[in-house]
Design an enzyme around this catalytic site. Sequence first.
Site, PDB file in Angstrom:
ATOM      1  N   THR A 258      19.899  32.660  36.795  1.00 22.13           N
ATOM      2  CA  THR A 258      19.944  32.618  38.263  1.00 22.13           C
ATOM      3  C   THR A 258      20.115  34.065  38.738  1.00 22.13           C
ATOM      4  OG1 THR A 258      22.353  32.502  38.396  1.00 22.13           O
ATOM      5  CG2 THR A 258      21.159  30.389  38.130  1.00 22.13           C
TER       6      THR A 258
ATOM      7  N   PHE B 286      30.592  28.917  30.000  1.00 23.64           N
ATOM      8  CA  PHE B 286      30.835  29.777  31.167  1.00 23.64           C
ATOM      9  C   PHE B 286      29.898  29.450  32.321  1.00 23.64           C
ATOM     10  CE2 PHE B 286      31.974  32.434  27.503  1.00 23.64           C
ATOM     11  CZ  PHE B 286      33.173  32.994  27.898  1.00 23.64           C
TER      12      PHE B 286
ATOM     13  N   SER C  72      29.461  30.632  40.803  1.00 24.22           N
ATOM     14  CA  SER C  72      30.829  31.167  40.739  1.00 24.22           C
ATOM     15  C   SER C  72      31.325  31.865  42.000  1.00 24.22           C
ATOM     16  CB  SER C  72      30.918  32.146  39.565  1.00 24.22           C
ATOM     17  OG  SER C  72      30.164  33.314  39.850  1.00 24.22           O
TER      18      SER C  72
ATOM     19  N   THR D  93      25.406  22.343  39.304  1.00 23.27           N
ATOM     20  CA  THR D  93      25.649  23.094  38.058  1.00 23.27           C
ATOM     21  C   THR D  93      27.048  22.833  37.504  1.00 23.27           C
ATOM     22  OG1 THR D  93      24.041  24.821  38.497  1.00 23.27           O
ATOM     23  CG2 THR D  93      25.908  25.423  37.098  1.00 23.27           C
TER      24      THR D  93
ATOM     25  N   THR E 192      38.963  28.031  36.389  1.00 24.30           N
ATOM     26  CA  THR E 192      39.582  29.002  37.293  1.00 24.30           C
ATOM     27  C   THR E 192      40.965  28.550  37.749  1.00 24.30           C
ATOM     28  OG1 THR E 192      39.376  29.901  39.529  1.00 24.30           O
ATOM     29  CG2 THR E 192      38.222  27.859  39.125  1.00 24.30           C
ATOM     30  N   ASP E 193      41.784  29.512  38.140  1.00 30.14           N
ATOM     31  CA  ASP E 193      43.097  29.166  38.722  1.00 30.14           C
ATOM     32  C   ASP E 193      42.944  28.598  40.137  1.00 30.14           C
ATOM     33  OD1 ASP E 193      42.377  31.524  40.056  1.00 30.14           O
ATOM     34  OD2 ASP E 193      44.244  32.589  39.637  1.00 30.14           O
ATOM     35  N   GLU E 194      41.731  28.730  40.707  1.00 29.96           N
ATOM     36  CA  GLU E 194      41.544  28.258  42.086  1.00 29.96           C
ATOM     37  C   GLU E 194      41.659  26.745  42.196  1.00 29.96           C
ATOM     38  OE1 GLU E 194      38.499  30.161  44.369  1.00 29.96           O
ATOM     39  OE2 GLU E 194      38.497  31.927  43.077  1.00 29.96           O
TER      40      GLU E 194
ATOM     41  N   TYR F  16      33.598  25.502  45.800  1.00 27.85           N
ATOM     42  CA  TYR F  16      33.591  26.077  44.452  1.00 27.85           C
ATOM     43  C   TYR F  16      34.735  25.509  43.615  1.00 27.85           C
ATOM     44  CZ  TYR F  16      34.798  29.395  40.742  1.00 27.85           C
ATOM     45  OH  TYR F  16      35.157  29.943  39.520  1.00 27.85           O
TER      46      TYR F  16
ATOM     47  N   LYS G 142      34.739  23.034  40.277  1.00 29.94           N
ATOM     48  CA  LYS G 142      35.344  23.403  38.989  1.00 29.94           C
ATOM     49  C   LYS G 142      36.421  22.385  38.601  1.00 29.94           C
ATOM     50  CE  LYS G 142      34.668  26.585  36.786  1.00 29.94           C
ATOM     51  NZ  LYS G 142      33.645  26.864  35.715  1.00 29.94           N
TER      52      LYS G 142
ATOM     53  N   ASN H  93      41.398  36.210  38.682  1.00 27.98           N
ATOM     54  CA  ASN H  93      40.235  37.019  39.074  1.00 27.98           C
ATOM     55  C   ASN H  93      39.900  38.051  38.004  1.00 27.98           C
ATOM     56  OD1 ASN H  93      40.434  35.730  41.560  1.00 27.98           O
ATOM     57  ND2 ASN H  93      39.975  37.603  42.692  1.00 27.98           N
TER      58      ASN H  93
ATOM     59  N   TYR I 212      38.755  41.058  54.322  1.00 29.22           N
ATOM     60  CA  TYR I 212      38.946  39.776  55.008  1.00 29.22           C
ATOM     61  C   TYR I 212      40.339  39.694  55.642  1.00 29.22           C
ATOM     62  CZ  TYR I 212      34.881  37.298  52.986  1.00 29.22           C
ATOM     63  OH  TYR I 212      33.631  36.866  52.665  1.00 29.22           O
TER      64      TYR I 212
ATOM     65  N   ARG J 149      37.560  34.770  55.618  1.00 25.75           N
ATOM     66  CA  ARG J 149      36.760  33.695  55.006  1.00 25.75           C
ATOM     67  C   ARG J 149      37.341  32.346  55.451  1.00 25.75           C
ATOM     68  NH1 ARG J 149      37.445  33.864  48.720  1.00 25.75           N
ATOM     69  NH2 ARG J 149      35.481  34.971  48.611  1.00 25.75           N
TER      70      ARG J 149
ATOM     71  N   GLY K 263      38.946  28.905  55.318  1.00 23.32           N
ATOM     72  CA  GLY K 263      39.801  28.234  54.319  1.00 23.32           C
ATOM     73  C   GLY K 263      40.320  29.156  53.225  1.00 23.32           C
TER      74      GLY K 263
HETATM   75  P1  NAD Z   1      28.538  34.603  36.969  1.00 25.01           P
HETATM   76  O1  NAD Z   1      28.124  34.003  38.265  1.00 25.01           O
HETATM   77  O2  NAD Z   1      28.543  36.086  36.804  1.00 25.01           O
HETATM   78  O3  NAD Z   1      27.611  34.040  35.795  1.00 25.01           O
HETATM   79  C1  NAD Z   1      27.230  32.703  35.710  1.00 25.01           C
HETATM   80  C2  NAD Z   1      26.099  32.607  34.700  1.00 25.01           C
HETATM   81  O4  NAD Z   1      25.737  31.222  34.602  1.00 25.01           O
HETATM   82  C3  NAD Z   1      24.840  33.366  35.115  1.00 25.01           C
HETATM   83  O5  NAD Z   1      24.327  34.079  34.010  1.00 25.01           O
HETATM   84  C4  NAD Z   1      23.888  32.283  35.539  1.00 25.01           C
HETATM   85  O6  NAD Z   1      22.523  32.616  35.330  1.00 25.01           O
HETATM   86  C5  NAD Z   1      24.317  31.115  34.656  1.00 25.01           C
HETATM   87  N1  NAD Z   1      23.979  29.809  35.214  1.00 25.01           N
HETATM   88  C6  NAD Z   1      24.197  29.374  36.489  1.00 25.01           C
HETATM   89  N2  NAD Z   1      23.733  28.128  36.629  1.00 25.01           N
HETATM   90  C7  NAD Z   1      23.250  27.755  35.416  1.00 25.01           C
HETATM   91  C8  NAD Z   1      22.647  26.565  34.918  1.00 25.01           C
HETATM   92  N3  NAD Z   1      22.481  25.495  35.698  1.00 25.01           N
HETATM   93  N4  NAD Z   1      22.266  26.517  33.627  1.00 25.01           N
HETATM   94  C9  NAD Z   1      22.439  27.600  32.812  1.00 25.01           C
HETATM   95  N5  NAD Z   1      22.995  28.755  33.236  1.00 25.01           N
HETATM   96  C10 NAD Z   1      23.390  28.827  34.519  1.00 25.01           C
HETATM   97  O7  NAD Z   1      29.956  33.967  36.661  1.00 25.01           O
HETATM   98  P2  NAD Z   1      31.215  34.623  35.949  1.00 25.01           P
HETATM   99  O8  NAD Z   1      31.972  35.390  36.944  1.00 25.01           O
HETATM  100  O9  NAD Z   1      30.781  35.264  34.696  1.00 25.01           O
HETATM  101  O10 NAD Z   1      32.061  33.310  35.620  1.00 25.01           O
HETATM  102  C11 NAD Z   1      31.927  32.645  34.369  1.00 25.01           C
HETATM  103  C12 NAD Z   1      32.826  31.427  34.367  1.00 25.01           C
HETATM  104  O11 NAD Z   1      34.175  31.821  34.579  1.00 25.01           O
HETATM  105  C13 NAD Z   1      32.502  30.429  35.480  1.00 25.01           C
HETATM  106  O12 NAD Z   1      32.627  29.128  34.949  1.00 25.01           O
HETATM  107  C14 NAD Z   1      33.558  30.693  36.528  1.00 25.01           C
HETATM  108  O13 NAD Z   1      33.852  29.510  37.257  1.00 25.01           O
HETATM  109  C15 NAD Z   1      34.732  31.115  35.663  1.00 25.01           C
HETATM  110  N6  NAD Z   1      35.679  32.016  36.330  1.00 25.01           N
HETATM  111  C16 NAD Z   1      35.271  33.232  36.808  1.00 25.01           C
HETATM  112  C17 NAD Z   1      36.201  34.071  37.410  1.00 25.01           C
HETATM  113  C18 NAD Z   1      35.816  35.451  37.899  1.00 25.01           C
HETATM  114  O14 NAD Z   1      36.692  36.176  38.370  1.00 25.01           O
HETATM  115  N7  NAD Z   1      34.580  35.882  37.786  1.00 25.01           N
HETATM  116  C19 NAD Z   1      37.524  33.665  37.556  1.00 25.01           C
HETATM  117  C20 NAD Z   1      37.883  32.412  37.087  1.00 25.01           C
HETATM  118  C21 NAD Z   1      36.972  31.607  36.449  1.00 25.01           C
END
Ligand code: NAD
Length: 350
Positions: free
Chosen positions: A37, A79, A83, A98, A130-132, A156, A160, A185, A213, A301, A303
């Site tokens: 994506t 992962f 997000s 997703t 996530t902690d959210e 979001y 999750k 985060n 924000y 933002r 909420g």
């Molecule tokens: P990101 O948005 O950078 O990456 C998500 C990846 O998933 C991308 O490579 C995207 O192409 C792929 N993707 C999306 N939809 C897809 C699908 N249907 N099939 C296959 N691939 C798909 O996200 P991130 O920041 O790397 O987060 C990774 C995980 O960690 C997520 O589950 C997110 O909820 C969790 N998380 C992230 C954070 C943060 O601070 N970034 C904090 C807590 C939890």
Amino acid sequence: MAELLVTGGAGFIGANFVHYWRQHHPDDGITVLDALTYAGNRANLDGLDGVELVVGDICDTALVEGLLADRGIGTIVHFAAESHVDRSITGPDAFVTTNVIGTHSLLKAARKAWLDTGTGRPHRFHHVSTDEVYGSLGPDDAAFSETTPYAPNSPYSASKAGSDHLVRAYHHTYGLETTTSNCSNNYGPYQFPEKLIPLFLLNALHGRSLPIYGDGMNVRDWLHVEDHCNGIERILLQGRIGETYNVGGGQELPNLEVIAEICRTVDRAFAADPTLAARYPDAPAARGEPTDTLKTFVTDRKGHDRRYAIDETKIRGELGYEPRRTFAEGFAETLAWYLANENWWRSLLR
Ligand code: NAD
């Protein structure tokens, strides 16, 4: 030697995890399943040997079943997700598809490959969350522990939370060997520049405003992505099946403090390296002016959760996890990475 399927491994945290795992477990095979994506990027996996990227959707259950069966995969590290909270407010559908349906698709495929076919293969489904999901804390509330009731507030976090419940249910109902981590985060290399840290870092270099924000006093815990990968590694190797672990960086900070640290670090970097002024002539720091002159307060933002904080007692006590960086140290490393990898982020801004 293990065979891993890393979903979302071309995104920010997933790609960092693949680099981390390659370095620490060089004999293991890694298949990345990623739909590429807007948030996914092949270049995040550049320079890695023995990692195969399969471009595909986690909602395609037959595809996942085929990968698990054909490649002898015994570990899924999940992962893949939509997000970004702001995007979930304007377009929640993709988040449900997703994050909820996609996670369920993976669970179904894992159940079929690891339980129904009777292979008896040792397996693990690790779900990254996530902690959210725990909602928002008041200033004096205790930090989120693994037993804090779920109270998600954004599309979001609700999606999750739904995925976390499905993972739990597949463990309790079918005996699938699962673990879940709920982290704070993340920041570090390869983060798409829509999230606060890379967005503000690049805006500071280009002399663009730093949009804050509300009153800027929303509090988050900040976790360097490599510390997060170390936490996941510990859960994969020693975590108890069916358990959930909170992973944090031990750095609970209001946004204004985070932004002040970003500004100070950028100012110091320009003072220490005169070539930066020539590379980024629009940065205030190039003229010797403070970066924090770019701060602008914008409408909050919808909420917006006020405070998140992580109680890491469980992962520290059971698995010996400890984050290795303060936010100041981790951000200085992150800035250095973005300065050294300009081609990577310039290709995303086109
Ligand atoms: P990101 O948005 O950078 O990456 C998500 C990846 O998933 C991308 O490579 C995207 O192409 C792929 N993707 C999306 N939809 C897809 C699908 N249907 N099939 C296959 N691939 C798909 O996200 P991130 O920041 O790397 O987060 C990774 C995980 O960690 C997520 O589950 C997110 O909820 C969790 N998380 C992230 C954070 C943060 O601070 N970034 C904090 C807590 C939890």
